[in-house]
Scaffold this motif. Structure first.
Motif, PDB file in Angstrom:
ATOM      1  N   HIS A  11      18.889  -6.706   5.361  1.00 54.40           N
ATOM      2  CA  HIS A  11      18.319  -7.439   6.499  1.00 54.40           C
ATOM      3  C   HIS A  11      16.793  -7.506   6.386  1.00 54.40           C
ATOM      4  N   LEU A  12      16.171  -6.393   6.020  1.00 52.69           N
ATOM      5  CA  LEU A  12      14.716  -6.346   5.878  1.00 52.69           C
ATOM      6  C   LEU A  12      14.236  -7.164   4.679  1.00 52.69           C
ATOM      7  N   ASP A  13      15.055  -7.249   3.645  1.00 54.39           N
ATOM      8  CA  ASP A  13      14.662  -8.027   2.470  1.00 54.39           C
ATOM      9  C   ASP A  13      14.697  -9.527   2.747  1.00 54.39           C
ATOM     10  N   ARG A  14      15.388  -9.927   3.815  1.00 53.88           N
ATOM     11  CA  ARG A  14      15.386 -11.343   4.193  1.00 53.88           C
ATOM     12  C   ARG A  14      14.084 -11.742   4.857  1.00 53.88           C
ATOM     13  N   ILE A  15      13.313 -10.762   5.312  1.00 53.30           N
ATOM     14  CA  ILE A  15      11.980 -11.047   5.840  1.00 53.30           C
ATOM     15  C   ILE A  15      11.097 -11.455   4.665  1.00 53.30           C
ATOM     16  N   PRO A  16      10.265 -12.480   4.815  1.00 47.73           N
ATOM     17  CA  PRO A  16       9.455 -12.959   3.682  1.00 47.73           C
ATOM     18  C   PRO A  16       8.634 -11.884   2.981  1.00 47.73           C
ATOM     19  N   ASN A  17       8.207 -10.831   3.687  1.00 47.22           N
ATOM     20  CA  ASN A  17       7.428  -9.761   3.066  1.00 47.22           C
ATOM     21  C   ASN A  17       8.218  -9.047   1.982  1.00 47.22           C
ATOM     22  N   GLY A  18       9.533  -8.903   2.190  1.00 48.11           N
ATOM     23  CA  GLY A  18      10.402  -8.315   1.184  1.00 48.11           C
ATOM     24  C   GLY A  18      10.641  -6.821   1.341  1.00 48.11           C
ATOM     25  N   PHE A  19      11.855  -6.415   0.963  1.00 48.78           N
ATOM     26  CA  PHE A  19      12.249  -5.008   0.900  1.00 48.78           C
ATOM     27  C   PHE A  19      13.319  -4.912  -0.180  1.00 48.78           C
ATOM     28  N   PRO A  20      12.906  -5.044  -1.453  1.00 47.95           N
ATOM     29  CA  PRO A  20      13.869  -5.208  -2.547  1.00 47.95           C
ATOM     30  C   PRO A  20      14.709  -3.965  -2.831  1.00 47.95           C
ATOM     31  N   GLU A  21      15.892  -4.226  -3.368  1.00 51.31           N
ATOM     32  CA  GLU A  21      16.839  -3.183  -3.732  1.00 51.31           C
ATOM     33  C   GLU A  21      16.391  -2.472  -5.011  1.00 51.31           C
ATOM     34  N   VAL A  26      16.332   4.578  -3.642  1.00 52.18           N
ATOM     35  CA  VAL A  26      15.283   5.302  -2.917  1.00 52.18           C
ATOM     36  C   VAL A  26      14.908   4.597  -1.618  1.00 52.18           C
ATOM     37  N   GLU A  27      15.078   3.279  -1.572  1.00 53.19           N
ATOM     38  CA  GLU A  27      14.745   2.553  -0.341  1.00 53.19           C
ATOM     39  C   GLU A  27      15.662   2.970   0.807  1.00 53.19           C
TER      40      GLU A  27
END
Length: 353
Positions: A11-21, A26-27
């Motif tokens: 869900h957070l990775d869909r934000i343009p800033n990114g939260f990649p796997e 570790v994420e």
């Protein structure tokens, strides 16, 4: 339990800033450190648009009161935002960076610092390769030529003069690096925040309230320390000014360590040298975080491709051999007007990767 954190990470990775796997996961450990499972679940039903608690509760299939309590606790932990809306308090999701990571200033510990470092090195630094950049450089004001008509958003003093509240807190980047035993010698208490609301930081336990004069003095001291002024890469709605170093700053490290030219957006200026005045003292070489200056036959030389126009090389030049020059209009990339425009541009760039 990992499933809810995987869901939140996506869900957070869909934000343009990114939260990649990552391969290591570790994420997920970072999210588990910050969010309870219940908080993670409710965050999965939130968006960047402010929503009332009852709206979020309906989407999540949760009780209104229980949801409101969860959301209030998440605001207190710096995980989401809250603002007054029609019908009451509205809540919205915020990115990891710039967002809820920076709000962990008072809560960061050695474990979290190591988790962030592992995540940054494994994959998060790649988020610094995408345009538009997260941050942009603001030149040191006294280095801007007096005969140039400068746009207001190119001056740090514009934001400070227009604000009604000023505050300072520790730089989380330098705190994080110190906690893992890799701290630099730069001072910590110089991450500035501003607000259009009077008295915004008076009751904060994490932010030390400042006068306007004290805020301006922090900019002066940052220059003396050789720190780069940077801020959110938008023209309007700026609410903080960072004073960055390439040794600790997660944004500038994207350039210094990983070589991404898009880690931070350049100012509208570049440094030039008067070779007749240069004495080859090399102070400017030591001051440049971007490795844009080298010595050739005892005279400093500027690599324009590496120069980000911060002005740090100029303020300590003993012979005034260095100065800033404004770029041609055709060389200047437009700065997004608002966060919404930045988000739209960033989302488009990620889709085209």
């Amino acid at each position: 339990m990992d499933n809810i954190y995987k869901k939140l990470a996506l869900h957070l990775d869909r934000i343009p800033n990114g939260f990649p796997e990552t391969e290591s996961g570790v994420e997920l450990k970072i999210l588990a450190k910050l969010f309870t499972p219940e908080q993670a679940e409710i965050a999965c039903h939130m968006s960047l648009e402010p929503q009332l608690a009852k709206t979020i509760a309906k989407i999540a299939g949760k009780d209104d009161r229980e949801t409101f309590s969860l959301l209030k606790a998440m605001v207190k932990k710096g995980l989401i935002d809250a603002q007054k809306g029609d019908g009451g308090l509205a809540f919205k999701l915020i990115p990891f960076v710039v967002g809820f990571y920076e709000r962990q200033n008072a809560r960061i510990d050695e474990e979290f610092a190591h988790l962030f470092e592992a995540y940054y090195k494994e994959t998060f630094h790649r988020m610094m390769t995408i345009k538009p950049s997260v941050h942009r450089v603001i030149p040191i004001e006294k280095t801007i030529p007096l005969n140039i008509d400068v746009l207001p958003y190119e001056r740090a003093s514009t934001y400070i003069e227009e604000a009604k509240s000023w505050g300072v807190l520790d730089c989380i980047c330098r705190v994080q690096k110190r906690l893992i035993g890799q701290g630099c010698s730069h001072s910590v208490n110089n991450c500035m925040v501003i607000s259009s609301r009077a008295g915004a930081f008076k009751s904060s336990k994490e932010i030390r309230s400042l006068t306007k004069e004290e805020a301006l003095e922090i900019l002066v001291q940052a220059d003396k320390e050789g720190l780069v002024h940077s801020t959110r890469n938008v023209r309007d709605g700026v609410d903080y000014i960072c004073n960055c170093c390439s040794c600790s700053c997660s944004v500038l490290r994207g350039l210094a360590v990983y070589g991404s030219p898009h880690a931070v957006d350049r100012s509208h200026f570049f440094a030039v040298v008067d070779e007749d005045l240069c004495t080859g003292c090399e102070i400017c070489v030591d001051r440049c975080h971007f490795k844009a200056i080298e010595m050739n036959d005892g005279i400093c030389s500027i690599d324009r491709l590496r120069c980000f126009g911060c002005g740090l090389c100029i303020t300590t030049c003993p012979t005034e051999a260095l100065s800033l020059q404004q770029k041609e209009e055709s060389e200047i990339e437009a700065t997004p007007a608002t966060e919404e425009e930045w988000m739209a541009n960033r989302a488009a760039a990620r889709e085209n990767q």
